[in-house]
Scaffold this motif. Structure first.
Motif, mmCIF file in Angstrom:
data_model
loop_
_atom_site.group_PDB
_atom_site.id
_atom_site.type_symbol
_atom_site.label_atom_id
_atom_site.label_comp_id
_atom_site.label_asym_id
_atom_site.label_seq_id
_atom_site.Cartn_x
_atom_site.Cartn_y
_atom_site.Cartn_z
ATOM 1 N N LEU A 193 0.815 -1.214 0.000
ATOM 2 C CA LEU A 193 0.000 0.000 0.000
ATOM 3 C C LEU A 193 0.849 1.265 0.000
ATOM 4 O O LEU A 193 0.577 2.213 -0.750
ATOM 5 N N SER A 194 1.880 1.310 0.835
ATOM 6 C CA SER A 194 2.706 2.518 0.933
ATOM 7 C C SER A 194 3.388 2.836 -0.391
ATOM 8 O O SER A 194 3.507 4.002 -0.780
ATOM 9 N N ARG A 195 3.840 1.807 -1.097
ATOM 10 C CA ARG A 195 4.469 2.018 -2.402
ATOM 11 C C ARG A 195 3.458 2.430 -3.447
ATOM 12 O O ARG A 195 3.788 3.132 -4.408
ATOM 13 N N PHE A 196 2.222 2.013 -3.267
ATOM 14 C CA PHE A 196 1.191 2.347 -4.246
ATOM 15 C C PHE A 196 0.811 3.815 -4.157
ATOM 16 O O PHE A 196 0.603 4.470 -5.184
ATOM 17 N N VAL A 197 0.692 4.351 -2.957
ATOM 18 C CA VAL A 197 0.276 5.751 -2.805
ATOM 19 C C VAL A 197 1.451 6.714 -2.977
ATOM 20 O O VAL A 197 1.248 7.910 -3.217
ATOM 21 N N PHE A 198 2.694 6.199 -2.837
ATOM 22 C CA PHE A 198 3.898 6.994 -3.117
ATOM 23 C C PHE A 198 4.810 6.183 -4.033
ATOM 24 O O PHE A 198 5.865 5.689 -3.617
ATOM 25 N N THR A 251 -8.347 8.142 -6.113
ATOM 26 C CA THR A 251 -8.900 6.820 -5.808
ATOM 27 C C THR A 251 -8.127 5.753 -6.575
ATOM 28 O O THR A 251 -7.467 6.043 -7.577
ATOM 29 N N PHE A 252 -8.222 4.521 -6.093
ATOM 30 C CA PHE A 252 -7.512 3.418 -6.741
ATOM 31 C C PHE A 252 -8.184 2.097 -6.379
ATOM 32 O O PHE A 252 -9.056 2.043 -5.497
ATOM 33 N N VAL A 253 -7.779 1.039 -7.063
ATOM 34 C CA VAL A 253 -8.300 -0.305 -6.806
ATOM 35 C C VAL A 253 -7.121 -1.269 -6.707
ATOM 36 O O VAL A 253 -6.236 -1.271 -7.572
ATOM 37 N N LEU A 254 -7.104 -2.073 -5.651
ATOM 38 C CA LEU A 254 -6.088 -3.103 -5.468
ATOM 39 C C LEU A 254 -6.755 -4.470 -5.536
ATOM 40 O O LEU A 254 -7.896 -4.640 -5.099
ATOM 41 N N THR A 255 -6.040 -5.435 -6.081
ATOM 42 C CA THR A 255 -6.559 -6.798 -6.196
ATOM 43 C C THR A 255 -5.603 -7.770 -5.522
ATOM 44 O O THR A 255 -4.396 -7.729 -5.792
ATOM 45 N N ASP A 256 -6.117 -8.630 -4.636
ATOM 46 C CA ASP A 256 -5.243 -9.577 -3.944
ATOM 47 C C ASP A 256 -5.084 -10.861 -4.746
ATOM 48 O O ASP A 256 -5.565 -10.977 -5.883
ATOM 49 N N ARG A 307 -11.214 -7.478 -4.873
ATOM 50 C CA ARG A 307 -10.881 -6.067 -5.046
ATOM 51 C C ARG A 307 -11.023 -5.300 -3.737
ATOM 52 O O ARG A 307 -11.956 -5.521 -2.972
ATOM 53 N N LEU A 308 -10.070 -4.388 -3.531
ATOM 54 C CA LEU A 308 -10.089 -3.503 -2.372
ATOM 55 C C LEU A 308 -9.997 -2.079 -2.908
ATOM 56 O O LEU A 308 -9.025 -1.721 -3.572
ATOM 57 N N TYR A 309 -11.025 -1.286 -2.649
ATOM 58 C CA TYR A 309 -11.103 0.067 -3.192
ATOM 59 C C TYR A 309 -10.508 1.060 -2.192
ATOM 60 O O TYR A 309 -10.768 0.999 -0.997
ATOM 61 N N GLY A 310 -9.706 1.963 -2.719
ATOM 62 C CA GLY A 310 -9.043 2.931 -1.856
ATOM 63 C C GLY A 310 -9.364 4.373 -2.235
ATOM 64 O O GLY A 310 -9.494 4.706 -3.420
ATOM 65 N N THR A 311 -9.495 5.192 -1.218
ATOM 66 C CA THR A 311 -9.624 6.641 -1.384
ATOM 67 C C THR A 311 -8.514 7.278 -0.574
ATOM 68 O O THR A 311 -8.370 6.982 0.614
ATOM 69 N N ALA A 312 -7.701 8.105 -1.205
ATOM 70 C CA ALA A 312 -6.494 8.620 -0.552
ATOM 71 C C ALA A 312 -6.410 10.135 -0.669
ATOM 72 O O ALA A 312 -6.896 10.734 -1.631
ATOM 73 N N LEU A 313 -5.762 10.732 0.335
ATOM 74 C CA LEU A 313 -5.576 12.180 0.366
ATOM 75 C C LEU A 313 -4.133 12.483 0.764
ATOM 76 O O LEU A 313 -3.707 12.149 1.868
ATOM 77 N N HIS A 314 -3.388 13.090 -0.158
ATOM 78 C CA HIS A 314 -2.029 13.555 0.142
ATOM 79 C C HIS A 314 -2.115 14.895 0.862
ATOM 80 O O HIS A 314 -2.749 15.833 0.364
ATOM 81 N N PRO A 354 -17.099 0.169 -3.717
ATOM 82 C CA PRO A 354 -16.613 1.317 -4.513
ATOM 83 C C PRO A 354 -17.436 2.587 -4.310
ATOM 84 O O PRO A 354 -17.861 3.223 -5.277
ATOM 85 N N PHE A 355 -17.630 2.975 -3.044
ATOM 86 C CA PHE A 355 -18.419 4.180 -2.752
ATOM 87 C C PHE A 355 -17.478 5.387 -2.671
ATOM 88 O O PHE A 355 -17.326 6.005 -1.611
#
Length: 205
Positions: A58-63, A80-85, A90-97, A183-184
């Protein structure tokens, strides 16, 4: 049937990217330094009974290019992004820098010196002196380096690096992340924005 799986904070670790060490002394501004990002906080702290956990990458994905400090406070950036294990879930992400952590140039110099030394230890180069760039040595008379070798590399003569050009304050980015199986994105954008606004207030939560 939880709506949000995890809330995470991704910040700078105490180590520089190993790939950035060879060019460390030739950098001319803070954003050319790359720190290794890591998940420094998360809620809940453990994994769920169904096996859901915070993705290791996750840390490498957002940076993706490493965590780069800046000489000024930048406007928060949401994405926003989507990760797949491995099972295809699927795991949906919402991120704020955001840029809410700041250091004086003296404190930042110490952080860079220790972070570079930590990366050297990973590479098995213990005991090797860490050579810092000129812009980061402003006012550091104890570790001020000579400029006698400036003419050895043509590349160095083309870069105007002044020890008086260092900023007074350095800002470290961090990333606030919400992870969910749903995915909200609009809802999560509002939630993470509200959490950020709450963090700016002086009243205790």
């Amino acid at each position: 049937n939880r709506l949000v799986d995890y809330f995470c904070v991704v910040s700078a670790s105490s180590q520089l990217e190993r790939e950035s060490l060879p060019s460390l002394v030739r950098t001319t501004k803070p954003s050319e330094l790359r720190f290794v990002p890591e998940v420094t906080d998360q809620y809940p702290a453990g994994r769920y009974g169904d096996g859901t956990r915070v993705p290791a990458h996750l840390s490498r994905f957002v940076f993706p290019e490493g965590l780069r400090p800046r000489p000024k406070h930048l406007v928060p950036k949401m994405f926003t992004f989507v990760l797949t294990d491995e099972q295809g879930t699927r795991l949906y992400g919402t991120a704020l820098h955001i840029y809410d952590q700041s250091l004086t140039i003296d404190a930042f110099r110490d952080v860079v010196r220790k972070a570079a030394a930590a990366a050297d230890r990973v590479e098995g180069c213990e005991g090797k002196d860490v050579e810092l760039p000129a812009w980061l040595l402003r006012g550091d008379t104890e570790h001020m380096q000579d400029d006698e070798d400036d003419d050895e590399e043509e590349e160095d003569t083309e870069v105007d690096v002044s020890i008086d050009s260092a900023p007074e304050c350095i800002y470290f980015p961090k990333c606030l992340v919400l992870l969910s199986h749903y995915p909200f994105h609009d809802t999560f954008r509002a939630v993470i924005k509200h959490l950020y606004m709450l963090s700016l207030g002086e009243s205790p939560l």
